[in-house]
Write an enzyme that holds these catalytic residues in place. Structure first.
Site, PDB file in Angstrom:
ATOM      1  N   SER A  70       0.850  -1.190   0.000  1.00  0.00           N
ATOM      2  CA  SER A  70       0.000   0.000   0.000  1.00  0.00           C
ATOM      3  C   SER A  70       0.896   1.255   0.000  1.00  0.00           C
ATOM      4  CB  SER A  70      -0.968  -0.055   1.187  1.00  0.00           C
ATOM      5  OG  SER A  70      -2.032   0.855   1.027  1.00  0.00           O
ATOM      6  N   HIS A 107      -7.797  -5.671   0.229  1.00  0.00           N
ATOM      7  CA  HIS A 107      -6.592  -4.857   0.332  1.00  0.00           C
ATOM      8  C   HIS A 107      -5.526  -5.538   1.188  1.00  0.00           C
ATOM      9  CE1 HIS A 107      -4.553  -1.043  -0.274  1.00  0.00           C
ATOM     10  NE2 HIS A 107      -4.304  -0.954   1.022  1.00  0.00           N
TER      11      HIS A 107
END
Length: 260
Positions: free
Chosen positions: A104, A238
């Site tokens: 990320s 995610h």
């Protein structure tokens, strides 16, 4: 290389410069893996990675200021400053090949560190591994960091990967919010920018149900390298890497430079 049988190593130690949690090998390291956590994340999230690789691989996990045992250190809210400081702290560890992995926000940071290593120090990383983050030229500026605490908390919940008790307990939330806001300031003010090449192979990873990044987004990381690109799509959101840690670690291990 045997990855499945995790090695037993000494407890993690923190380097004097305070920037890395090191999982030392029993002999002189033959290669290193630098892991750069996500926004709001800490080195402890990747604790299991510390002994998941072979005995020739030393794992370093970045310890961002403003959290855990660096709680009293001022947070950094600029990608440029964070990348500069991580790169400077990494310089003493470049005696063996270094591979970068970022998840990320950490993916953007890993890319910036790779650029600095090559452009400023003439060091070519063995490879850049990026996870769950659009490449620099496909980023869209956001202003979530300018909103109230509840908006930040909801975004953290939406993405997952954070202990819910840190978000619901008022005392704990007060402790973690400054670091979360600093990280989301970095995320919100970084990019888009030119796809400057990193002069090393790039490997990208994405969960097929990621709410913030698509498979198409991750495929565009191919634009930042002429040294080879490969994209792996795993089941999950995610934080696919929580449920598929063993698969991801094994894949990364297979792509590390040889120790011979």
């Amino acid at each position: 290389m045997s990855v499945g049988a995790h090695r037993t190593a000494p407890s993690a130690v923190v380097d004097n410069d305070r920037w890395f949690r090191r999982y030392s090998v029993t002999a002189a390291p033959r290669r290193r893996l630098l892991v750069l956590p996500h926004a709001g994340g800490s080195a402890s999230f990747f604790h299991a990675w510390g002994t998941a690789f072979d005995s020739g691989t030393e794992v370093l996990v970045a310890r961002y200021p403003g959290r855990h045992d660096r709680l009293t250190d001022p947070c950094v809210d600029s990608m440029e400053e964070l990348a500069d400081r991580v790169t400077a702290a990494l310089l003493p560890f470049l005696d063996v090949p270094v591979t970068l992995f970022g998840h990320s926000m950490g993916a953007s940071l890993a890319y910036e560190v790779a650029l600095r290593l090559h452009g400023r120090h003439a060091v070519r990383p063995a490879a850049l591994h990026v996870s769950s983050r659009r490449p620099p030229h496909r980023l869209t500026p956001r202003e979530l960091h300018k909103q109230g605490d509840e908006a930040l908390i909801e975004e953290v919940r939406r993405l997952g990967g954070t202990d819910e008790s840190l978000l619901t307990d008022p005392d704990l939330r007060e402790i973690v919010l400054p670091a979360i806001r600093a990280d989301f300031t970095i995320v919100g003010t970084y990019g888009p920018r030119d796809a400057a090449p990193v002069d090393c192979p790039v490997y990208a990873y994405i969960g097929d149900q990621d709410p913030s990044t698509s498979v198409h987004d991750m495929s565009d990381w191919s634009d930042v390298t002429t040294e080879g690109f490969h994209l792996d799509v795993l089941p999950g959101g995610h934080f696919y890497l929580v449920d598929h840690q063993e698969t991801l670690v094994r894949t990364i291990a297979d792509r590390l430079p040889p120790t011979d």
